[in-house]
Design a protein around this motif. Structure first.
Motif, PDB file in Angstrom:
ATOM      1  N   ILE A 171      57.520  57.046 -12.026  1.00  0.00           N
ATOM      2  CA  ILE A 171      57.711  57.703 -10.661  1.00  0.00           C
ATOM      3  C   ILE A 171      58.278  57.075  -9.678  1.00  0.00           C
ATOM      4  N   ALA A 172      58.708  55.737 -10.007  1.00  0.00           N
ATOM      5  CA  ALA A 172      59.685  55.093  -9.345  1.00  0.00           C
ATOM      6  C   ALA A 172      60.900  55.552  -9.481  1.00  0.00           C
ATOM      7  N   HIS A 173      61.330  55.848 -10.873  1.00  0.00           N
ATOM      8  CA  HIS A 173      62.556  56.472 -11.507  1.00  0.00           C
ATOM      9  C   HIS A 173      62.820  57.953 -11.031  1.00  0.00           C
ATOM     10  N   GLN A 174      61.828  58.498 -11.108  1.00  0.00           N
ATOM     11  CA  GLN A 174      61.917  60.077 -10.677  1.00  0.00           C
ATOM     12  C   GLN A 174      62.248  59.943  -9.134  1.00  0.00           C
ATOM     13  N   ILE A 175      61.712  59.223  -8.371  1.00  0.00           N
ATOM     14  CA  ILE A 175      61.806  59.292  -6.977  1.00  0.00           C
ATOM     15  C   ILE A 175      63.247  58.567  -6.677  1.00  0.00           C
TER      16      ILE A 175
ATOM     17  N   GLN B  27      72.757  70.405  -0.606  1.00  0.00           N
ATOM     18  CA  GLN B  27      72.220  69.257  -1.564  1.00  0.00           C
ATOM     19  C   GLN B  27      71.012  68.336  -1.045  1.00  0.00           C
ATOM     20  N   VAL B  28      71.006  68.182   0.372  1.00  0.00           N
ATOM     21  CA  VAL B  28      69.689  67.484   0.762  1.00  0.00           C
ATOM     22  C   VAL B  28      68.717  68.344   0.546  1.00  0.00           C
ATOM     23  N   GLU B  29      68.802  69.620   1.059  1.00  0.00           N
ATOM     24  CA  GLU B  29      67.650  70.649   1.070  1.00  0.00           C
ATOM     25  C   GLU B  29      67.045  70.677  -0.397  1.00  0.00           C
ATOM     26  N   LYS B  30      67.897  70.599  -1.167  1.00  0.00           N
ATOM     27  CA  LYS B  30      67.675  70.869  -2.915  1.00  0.00           C
ATOM     28  C   LYS B  30      66.682  69.500  -3.194  1.00  0.00           C
ATOM     29  N   GLN B  31      67.271  68.501  -3.100  1.00  0.00           N
ATOM     30  CA  GLN B  31      66.700  67.287  -3.324  1.00  0.00           C
ATOM     31  C   GLN B  31      65.389  67.082  -2.489  1.00  0.00           C
ATOM     32  N   LEU B  32      65.282  67.312  -1.177  1.00  0.00           N
ATOM     33  CA  LEU B  32      64.050  67.287  -0.599  1.00  0.00           C
ATOM     34  C   LEU B  32      62.944  67.969  -1.334  1.00  0.00           C
ATOM     35  N   LEU B  33      63.447  69.366  -1.644  1.00  0.00           N
ATOM     36  CA  LEU B  33      62.216  70.142  -2.266  1.00  0.00           C
ATOM     37  C   LEU B  33      62.004  69.600  -3.709  1.00  0.00           C
ATOM     38  N   ARG B  34      62.903  68.967  -4.307  1.00  0.00           N
ATOM     39  CA  ARG B  34      62.491  68.306  -5.453  1.00  0.00           C
ATOM     40  C   ARG B  34      61.348  67.208  -5.346  1.00  0.00           C
ATOM     41  N   LEU B  35      61.534  66.487  -4.065  1.00  0.00           N
ATOM     42  CA  LEU B  35      60.748  65.287  -3.965  1.00  0.00           C
ATOM     43  C   LEU B  35      59.301  65.908  -3.542  1.00  0.00           C
ATOM     44  N   THR B  36      59.337  66.996  -2.891  1.00  0.00           N
ATOM     45  CA  THR B  36      57.997  67.765  -2.441  1.00  0.00           C
ATOM     46  C   THR B  36      57.480  68.122  -3.589  1.00  0.00           C
TER      47      THR B  36
ATOM     48  N   LEU C 160      57.628  67.112  -6.692  1.00  0.00           N
ATOM     49  CA  LEU C 160      57.283  65.758  -7.481  1.00  0.00           C
ATOM     50  C   LEU C 160      55.852  65.267  -6.671  1.00  0.00           C
ATOM     51  N   GLU C 161      55.884  64.956  -5.313  1.00  0.00           N
ATOM     52  CA  GLU C 161      54.740  64.721  -4.745  1.00  0.00           C
ATOM     53  C   GLU C 161      53.578  65.491  -5.171  1.00  0.00           C
ATOM     54  N   GLU C 162      53.541  66.921  -5.021  1.00  0.00           N
ATOM     55  CA  GLU C 162      52.491  67.692  -5.239  1.00  0.00           C
ATOM     56  C   GLU C 162      51.895  67.515  -6.582  1.00  0.00           C
ATOM     57  N   ALA C 163      52.888  67.442  -7.489  1.00  0.00           N
ATOM     58  CA  ALA C 163      52.390  67.422  -8.993  1.00  0.00           C
ATOM     59  C   ALA C 163      51.698  66.239  -9.093  1.00  0.00           C
ATOM     60  N   LEU C 164      52.263  64.943  -8.806  1.00  0.00           N
ATOM     61  CA  LEU C 164      51.614  63.496  -8.600  1.00  0.00           C
ATOM     62  C   LEU C 164      49.983  63.682  -8.413  1.00  0.00           C
ATOM     63  N   LEU C 165      50.002  64.373  -7.059  1.00  0.00           N
ATOM     64  CA  LEU C 165      48.846  64.407  -6.313  1.00  0.00           C
ATOM     65  C   LEU C 165      47.835  64.948  -7.370  1.00  0.00           C
ATOM     66  N   VAL C 166      48.129  66.332  -7.919  1.00  0.00           N
ATOM     67  CA  VAL C 166      47.347  66.632  -8.838  1.00  0.00           C
ATOM     68  C   VAL C 166      46.949  66.194  -9.865  1.00  0.00           C
ATOM     69  N   LEU C 167      48.006  65.411 -10.537  1.00  0.00           N
ATOM     70  CA  LEU C 167      47.694  64.414 -11.902  1.00  0.00           C
ATOM     71  C   LEU C 167      46.688  63.407 -11.350  1.00  0.00           C
ATOM     72  N   SER C 168      46.956  62.920 -10.167  1.00  0.00           N
ATOM     73  CA  SER C 168      45.884  61.892  -9.795  1.00  0.00           C
ATOM     74  C   SER C 168      44.619  62.125  -9.625  1.00  0.00           C
ATOM     75  N   ARG C 169      44.450  63.631  -9.260  1.00  0.00           N
ATOM     76  CA  ARG C 169      42.982  64.024  -8.930  1.00  0.00           C
ATOM     77  C   ARG C 169      42.452  64.430 -10.511  1.00  0.00           C
ATOM     78  N   LEU C 170      43.131  64.918 -11.259  1.00  0.00           N
ATOM     79  CA  LEU C 170      42.853  65.240 -12.591  1.00  0.00           C
ATOM     80  C   LEU C 170      42.384  63.784 -13.284  1.00  0.00           C
ATOM     81  N   ASP C 171      43.190  62.854 -13.134  1.00  0.00           N
ATOM     82  CA  ASP C 171      42.690  61.360 -13.594  1.00  0.00           C
ATOM     83  C   ASP C 171      41.528  60.867 -13.264  1.00  0.00           C
TER      84      ASP C 171
END
Length: 394
Positions: free
Chosen positions: A189-193, A218-227, A229-240
């Motif tokens: 996660i740290a590496h991806q962020i 570019q900034v908008e694209k990377q912010l969307l990527r972070l968003t 990533l945040e949503e996916a990690l939240l879903v995975l944490s709820r699954l775990d």
């Protein structure tokens, strides 16, 4: 306690009880025979005295000679008692020896029984001590395989202890593995962020020099990527953690695939991708529509990223065991070394695009498997990647 020792203990109990029972039986038999002999002799003497009164003195003299003249009292009802004889007067030395042997046998049986009882208690104490020492070794983390000591009363307890210890060791190993996996995920996660943050930082520096809109994109694209990533990690944490609940209902397969394709319509249009979705009849699965659609969308996006344009094909079928959904493209397919790792979190294969974070397929796998399903990926013989999703009937 080994089987041989256990057999020895049982044999000891049997022999000791047999000796005591034999001794008691012999005493009772000797006593009965003595009483019968006395009664028989009494009747004979009585009849002889009645029939031949003159023989009374001769019989008395013979009895005195046999018993050495032992007379101490008289009984009215029998002749021998009138003459001063009792049952004990007719017990010879052999009879007394028999009683002595019977007493010795009884005493030997009693001693053997006590000896066997003590030995058995010591063996049980030794077995309990061995099991206690084994548990102590388990507590300090030095437990070895519990070897069978034979069939005895402790065998079932020994088996249950070994099963419990084995289960605890497996649980411990699983917990350690989960902890390591969690640490690895945090590192990923740290590496991806770090990547989008670095890109945003560079874009901001360039914006200070040049106010062009290129860097804002570019900034908008990377912010969307972070968003994302945040949503996916939240879903995975709820699954775990098990807090993500699926609202299972009967879902039509065609409707599921059509909704997933509609949600990606804009992305498909930008990439020049079309979706081939034939209507193959009414088929239903028991699943959560929203989350299952999310999983299918992730699979379709993977085909879009690696399909090199063209068409994404969908098909589905149903039998008595499961409902199968197939999604494939006409791209180059997967690299052979990537196939075993496609559904691992944060894994990005050889042909991964620059915008992926390696979490979409892992999320799809978690969602499908939590709903009694499976997902596989492999290459088609004529080229392209194929995803096979199955939802099994309960």
């Amino acid at each position: 306690m080994s089987g041989q020792k256990n057999s020895f203990v049982i044999l000891g109990f049997v022999v000791s009880v047999s000796l005591m029972a034999s001794a008691v039986t012999a005493m009772l038999v000797f006593s009965h025979c003595s009483r019968r002999s006395y009664d028989l002799l009494n009747e004979i003497c009585k009849e002889a005295a009645i029939q031949e009164p003159e023989t009374k003195q001769a019989i008395s003299a013979a009895l005195k000679e046999y018993t050495d003249g032992n007379s101490d009292g008289a009984a009215i009802e029998d002749v021998l008692s009138e003459w001063g004889y009792h049952r004990a007067d007719f017990k010879d030395s052999a009879f007394r020896q028999n009683w002595l042997f019977a007493a010795i046998g009884f005493l030997s049986g009693t001693l053997l029984f006590l000896f066997t009882f003590v030995c058995r208690n010591r063996m049980e104490a030794r077995r309990i001590r061995a099991l206690a020492e084994y548990l102590e070794q388990v507590n300090i983390g030095k437990a070895v395989i519990l070897s069978a000591a034979g069939e005895d009363d402790f065998s079932k307890l020994e088996d249950e202890i070994y099963k419990t210890v084995t289960s605890l060791c497996q649980t411990k190993d699983a917990a350690v593995q989960a902890r390591n996996y969690f640490a690895e995920n945090l590192s990923n996660i740290a590496h991806q962020i770090k990547t989008p943050i670095t890109a945003i930082s560079l874009s901001v520096q360039m914006m200070k020099r040049d106010a062009g809109s290129q860097y804002l994109d570019q900034v908008e694209k990377q912010l969307l990527r972070l968003t994302h990533l945040e949503e996916a990690l939240l879903v995975l944490s709820r699954l775990d953690s098990g807090t993500l609940c699926f609202q299972k209902k009967e879902v039509d397969v065609f409707t599921l695939l059509a909704l997933a394709a509609d949600n990606l319509e804009e992305l498909f249009a930008d990439s020049g991708i079309s979706v081939d979705l034939p209507e193959l009849g009414g088929m239903e699965i028991a699943a959560d529509l929203d989350w299952t659609m999310e999983a299918v969308m992730n699979v379709m996006k993977n085909c879009m990223e690696h399909g090199n344009g063209g068409t994404i094909h969908c098909a589905y079928a149903q039998n008595l065991l499961y409902t199968e959904i197939l999604i494939w493209d006409h791209g180059e397919g997967f690299a052979k070394e990537d196939i075993p790792h496609l559904f691992e979190r944060f894994y990005r294969g050889r042909g991964a695009g620059g915008g992926g974070i390696g979490i979409g397929l892992a999320l799809a796998k978690e969602i499908i498997e939590r709903q009694n399903g499976t997902i596989r990926a492999y290459n088609k013989p004529d080229g392209g990647a194929l995803f096979e999703i199955r939802f099994y009937r309960r």
